[in-house]
Structure formats: structure tokens, C-alpha cells
Write an enzyme that holds these catalytic residues in place. Structure first.
Site, PDB file in Angstrom:
ATOM      1  N   LYS B  78      38.807  39.188  41.105  1.00  0.00           N
ATOM      2  CA  LYS B  78      39.716  38.947  42.227  1.00  0.00           C
ATOM      3  C   LYS B  78      38.999  39.239  43.548  1.00  0.00           C
ATOM      4  CE  LYS B  78      44.446  40.116  43.741  1.00  0.00           C
ATOM      5  NZ  LYS B  78      45.641  40.964  43.524  1.00  0.00           N
ATOM      6  N   SER B 158      50.199  38.356  43.500  1.00  0.00           N
ATOM      7  CA  SER B 158      49.081  37.927  44.312  1.00  0.00           C
ATOM      8  C   SER B 158      47.843  37.534  43.501  1.00  0.00           C
ATOM      9  CB  SER B 158      48.694  39.031  45.293  1.00  0.00           C
ATOM     10  OG  SER B 158      48.132  40.141  44.611  1.00  0.00           O
ATOM     11  N   SER B 182      51.798  42.209  41.047  1.00  0.00           N
ATOM     12  CA  SER B 182      50.777  41.186  41.288  1.00  0.00           C
ATOM     13  C   SER B 182      49.848  40.890  40.117  1.00  0.00           C
ATOM     14  CB  SER B 182      49.926  41.564  42.500  1.00  0.00           C
ATOM     15  OG  SER B 182      50.629  41.331  43.690  1.00  0.00           O
TER      16      SER B 182
END
Lengths: 95, 494
Positions: B78, B158, B182
Site C-alpha cells: 500500500k 481505503s 480500511s
């Protein structure tokens, strides 16, 4: 609570985010919606409840108060938008 | 797409150790899949040179024997994780051009364990969002489609890029972070497993901070066993993060016995939400039956402050964000606005932040500023922290009464279409209604794919565990996974 454009302007200033005058009413509307949502918290009886400071019961670790790192000026400045002579450069601060 | 990218981490580990497959071959297969995945917009910074270097090193290590579990396993990272010399922007324009001079603890541990980095993954800006639509890179896209529709769906947020990449078989696993859901919400939206560990299990050092008392990194994988393997490499005490727990990291994979007889599973009545789709309700019922059939005892419980979790979160998270994001001032890293004649330092801050932050980030920073400002601190921030104490107490009381694990739906809906407009920001926030309590209480939670809805989209269930009992939680998830038998994959259109 409903937020007016003056309050929105003040909050934007405190947050150091430029918001154009014509965008303030919409921003105030969004704030109001969020605050209205948050205000449900007023229904909760919090009498005698301690505010949470740490989610896991732990004592933060301490270490000896000694220098453990340093001498990395080039690495520290490597990502600066404007670095000169070993310093971060910014617009004039003091007249 | 080559079959190699369909392997789980555990399967690849076996083949790599047996010498049936090289890390180089596996990495090339993934790099090819990544190259062909542009329409998903999951990988936003590709690192094939690093991947090939790491794969070669992994092959040497495998040859020498005694290689760690993740040796030669290609992962996506990420964008929130700082990776040395590789763009790390947290999905934000304000970090355009930022290449950290250091490595986050979690990625360092993964790479020391032999993992291979394919690149950085798309995400909502500063992890603020539930649809990956606030990213400076544009939307990440869900590899699943509803029936015959060609409409682009959100992979959730997210960690939307991580979810999309794992579900589309671009990488064998990915890192995610979870502040309010998330990891778990996107995992549920794409039919993969996503684990948020106990707060403090993984070091936050080198992960761009959103809300420090809530943020926690975790694995996003094809199945539960892979999550156990990956968590083992990510977890552990780190002197660089004073909130990381100084506890031994157990062998999470060894906890997967498949035996949950006698375990007590709590069913919280407050998670039956008004207007919840029947399909979610039915899935939850099936989940209960699966755990009962595996030998667990179901018990109804009450978590009375559940309703106040989202409003408390939307005070605490923005408050912490407004403080954490104060560092983006155009001085030390990232974007600085072009200044006009006569502009001083205040104009530099204000213009830089106006240009660099997206709308949702600005909104949350300003809400945080407001709730922390003089005169409102007690009414909003302190009250929210007190409610947080009560939310945690709800869980403690449930666990004290003998509950081992709590079963809930993961999300209030399946993946929705990208580009939907909402009347107000609060509607998007409701995505996290089932997950956010877990962050406020610092508990471990896992989303497991458990079925498809009538349009053929994946739906997930969430299990919540006792603090530090990720092993037990993973074992219950493992039983749920086996009973659910979720094997569906999105068919390739990208």
C-alpha cells in the site's frame, strides 16, 4: 450546531488551508452535516467516565535519554522543495 | 494470466521450497499480470527492477535452504508505507515526488523475510475514504462486475488498490492499513481475506500517519492461512514505535487447527441495522449456522454503545488527522505552492495545503481543527474519548462473560458503483458501521468472504477477537472459510 460561513472561514484559517470566499458556504454546509451527525454523542451518559488515552493498557516504554541517531543532513534535506546551504529555505519570516 | 499467480502464499511456499518453482518465475508471472492490469489502476508505482533483484536473492536463499515462509513471495505494498527510494505518497498530491530515505518497519520485516515487492498500491488519500475515490491517482477498480453489467465498481477503501490487486491475482498478498475498516471493508468487497490485528501488534513506524490511536497495518490475502503467514512476518515489537507491544509473536499458522468445538461466539444484537439488505442478514444467519455446525456455541450479546461508534470515530479520527497532517507544510518534503510577490510564510502554508490536499482530506483536517479548538474541545473531543471508553467496555464485558469471538457482517452492502454522488459526506462514512467499533476498542478483526449476492458480487463476514488472540481469531476464521467454501474468482475483463 449549524456552522456559518464566518466559522468556516475561521476554521480554514486555523487549519492553514486557503478556501476561496465562494467555496465557504458549501464548506459550511458540509461541516454542519458532519457536526449534526457527531452531536448524537450528546445522548450518551458519560458521567464519571474517563476519556480514553490509550486503547491497550500499557506503560509506554522508556529508553535512556541519549542521542541514538544523527549526522544525516543530506538525507533529511533530500526531499525538501527548497534546500540551500544545508538548510530548509522558506519565505522571509521576520521583517 | 498465468496459473502461477493463482497460487496462495502457502502453495507457492511449498513449490519454492521443493524447487518446483523459482522466485524468479513466480515474480515474472506477477509482473506480467501487473503489466496487463492498467484498467484496474491498482498498482500506481511499479518496481520491477527491485522485484527482480529481490527474487534473485530469494532464489539464492531458497537454494541454501532454511528460507523463511515469505521467501520469494511477490507482494504489493500500500502506498501508505514508506519504502526506501520508492515513491510513497499516501495517495496524495501533497507528497508528489516524495521518496523516503528510510524503510517502514513492516516492509523492512517483510523484505528481510524474503518477500518481493512488485510495486505500490492505490489507496484513498491519506487513507481517508471508503471507495478509493479520493486518491490522487484516480479510482482503483474492483475486478468484480455485477452480472452482465460493465459498470465499474469500487474495490472499497481505503486499501482499494490492495484489495483489487489480490482479488485480480496480480500479487500473492498485499499490505493494508485499517483505521476504521480500511482493510476489512475492501477485502469484503472483492472476496478476499483481510485482517486488522490488535492495536500495537504491528509497528506503525514509517507508515504515513492518519489517526495514530486507531491506525494498524495488516495482511490482505487470498485465504486465512496466508493471512496467518503474512501477519507472522509483519508483527512484532519495534523500539521505533512506543505503542508497539513488547509481546512474543506466536506462530499464527500453527493456531489453524480447524477445531473450534466449545468456543463461544457472540452475536451482537446492535449489529442488526435498520434498512440492512436481506442478503446481508441471510449471510449472517448462514455464518452462524456454519460456526454452530463446526461445534461452536452461539450466544446473543449486547454491545449497547455500538450506535455511537461512528460519531465518536468522526471526532477522534479527524482530530488526530488534523494534528498528524500539520507536517505537510511545503517545507520539508512534497509539494510547495508557487508563491506570488509579497507572499509570506502563512500564504505558503495555506496555498500549499489548498493545492496539495484533496477535498475529503481538507474536510477532515478542518473538522478536526474545529473539534479541537478552544471552547469545543470538551464538548466534542473529550466527550468522544469518553464514549470510546464505553465502547471498549462493551467488548470487555462480553469477553469477560466468556465470549471468545464475535460474528457480524463485514459491510452493510456489496461493492457499489464508482462515481455515485452522495448528498453529504456522512453517507459514505456509513460503510464502516460494522468495522469501526473494532478500531475504537483496539481489537483484532478479520473479514472472510462467505458468499455471493444475487448479482454475483462477493459478501464478507467479520469476526472480532480478544486482544492479542489473533491466532484464535484466525482459527475461527479458518473454520468459517472451510464451511463457506468460497472459491469464486472474478472473470478477467481488464
Amino acid at each position: 450546531m449549524s456552522i456559518d460561513t464566518e466559522t468556516a472561514r475561521r476554521v480554514a484559517k486555523l487549519a492553514r488551508i486557503r478556501v476561496e470566499d465562494e467555496d465557504l458556504p458549501a464548506l459550511a454546509g458540509e461541516f454542519s452535516a458532519i457536526l449534526e451527525f457527531i452531536e448524537q454523542l450528546e445522548e450518551v451518559d458519560v458521567e464519571g467516565v474517563e476519556p480514553m488515552t490509550s486503547v491497550t493498557p500499557q506503560r509506554l516504554k522508556r529508553r535512556e535519554d541519549v542521542v541514538t541517531d544523527g549526522g544525516q543532513q543530506a538525507a533529511v534535506l533530500a526531499n525538501a522543495p527548497d534546500a540551500r546551504e544545508g538548510f530548509f529555505a522558506v519565505p522571509k519570516v521576520v521583517e | 494470466m498465468s496459473d502461477l499467480t493463482d497460487l496462495t502464499i502457502a502453495e507457492a511456499r511449498g513449490k519454492l521450497r521443493a524447487g518446483d518453482l523459482s522466485a524468479g518465475e513466480l515474480t515474472e508471472a506477477c509482473l506480467e499480470a501487473v503489466e496487463g492490469s492498467g484498467k484496474l489502476n491498482a498498482f500506481v508505482h511499479k518496481t520491477p527492477e527491485i522485484a527482480r533483484e529481490q527474487a534473485a536473492a530469494a532464489d539464492a536463499r531458497l537454494k541454501a535452504g532454511a528460507a523463511p515462509d515469505l521467501c520469494g513471495i511477490p507482494l504489493g505494498i500500500k502506498d501508505l508505507f514508506c519504502t526506501k527510494g520508492v515513491a510513497s505518497q499516501a495517495g496524495s498530491a501533497i507528497l508528489n515526488g516524495f521518496k523516503p530515505e528510510y524503510e517502514s518497519t513492516v516492509t523492512r520485516q517483510l523484505f528481510e523475510a524474503g518477500a518481493v515487492m512488485l510495486g505500490k498500491l492505490n489507496m484513498d488519500e491519506f487513507a481517508m475514504g471508503s471507495s478509493n475515490e479520493t486518491s490522487t491517482y484516480g479510482n482503483a477498480v474492483n475486478p468484480w462486475r455485477a452480472g452482465n453489467s460493465e459498470a465499474a465498481l469500487t474495490p472499497g477503501g481505503s486499501s482499494g488498490g490492495s484489495a483489487s490487486a489480490v482479488a485480480a491475482r496480480l500479487c500473492l498478498g498485499a499490505t493494508g492499513t485499517d483505521t476504521g475498516g480500511s482493510i476489512r471493508q475492501p477485502a469484503a468487497f472483492v472476496g478476499i481475506t483481510g485482517l486488522k490485528p490488535t492495536y500495537g501488534r504491528c509497528s506503525r513506524w514509517g507508515i504515513v500517519a492518519f489517526a495514530s490511536s486507531l491506525d494498524q497495518a495488516g495482511p490482505m490475502t487470498k485465504d486465512v492461512r496466508d493471512a496467518a503467514i503474512m501477519l507472522g512476518a509483519m508483527a512484532g515489537h519495534d523500539p521505533m514505535d512506543s505503542t508497539s507491544a513488547d509481546l512474543a509473536v506466536p506462530d499464527f499458522e500453527a493456531a489453524l487447527t480447524g477445531d473450534i468445538r466449545g468456543k463461544i461466539v457472540g452475536i451482537p444484537k446492535e449489529y442488526r441495522m435498520e434498512g440492512m439488505p436481506q442478503e446481508i442478514e441471510d449471510l449472517w444467519t448462514r455464518g452462524k449456522e456454519m460456526l454452530r455446525d463446526a461445534g461452536a456455541e452461539l450466544r446473543d450479546i449486547s454491545l449497547p454503545h455500538t450506535k455511537y461508534a461512528l460519531p465518536a470515530y468522526y471526532v477522534i479520527a479527524p482530530a488526530e488527522a488534523s494534528s498528524n497532517l500539520a507536517r505537510y507544510d511545503g517545507v520539508r518534503f512534497g509539494h510547495r505552492a508557487k508563491l506570488s510577490q509579497g507572499d509570506g510564510i502563512t500564504e505558503m502554508y495555506e496555498k500549499t495545503r489548498a493545492e496539495g490536499f484533496g477535498d475529503e482530506v481538507k474536510r477532515r483536517v478542518m473538522v478536526g481543527t474545529y473539534v479541537l479548538s478552544a471552547g469545543f474541545y470538551d464538548a466534542y473531543y473529550n466527550r468522544a474519548r469518553k464514549v470510546r471508553t464505553l465502547i471498549k467496555r462493551d467488548f470487555e464485558q462480553a469477553f469477560d462473560s466468556g465470549i471468545d469471538t464475535i460474528l457480524t457482517p463485514a459491510t452493510p452492502s456489496a461493492a457499489f458503483e464508482l462515481g455515485q454522488t452522495f448528498d453529504d459526506p456522512v453517507q459514505m462514512y456509513l460503510n464502516d458501521v460494522f468495522t469501526v467499533t473494532v478500531n475504537l476498542a483496539g481489537l483484532p478483526g478479520i473479514a472472510v468472504p462467505a458468499g455471493l449476492d444475487s448479482k454475483g458480487l462477493p459478501l464478507g463476514l467479520q469476526l472480532i477477537g480478544r486482544p492479542w488472540e489473533e491466532g484464535d481469531l484466525l482459527n475461527t476464521a479458518y473454520c468459517l472459510e472451510r464451511s463457506a467454501g468460497f472459491v469464486e474468482k472474478p472473470s478477467r475483463w481488464w
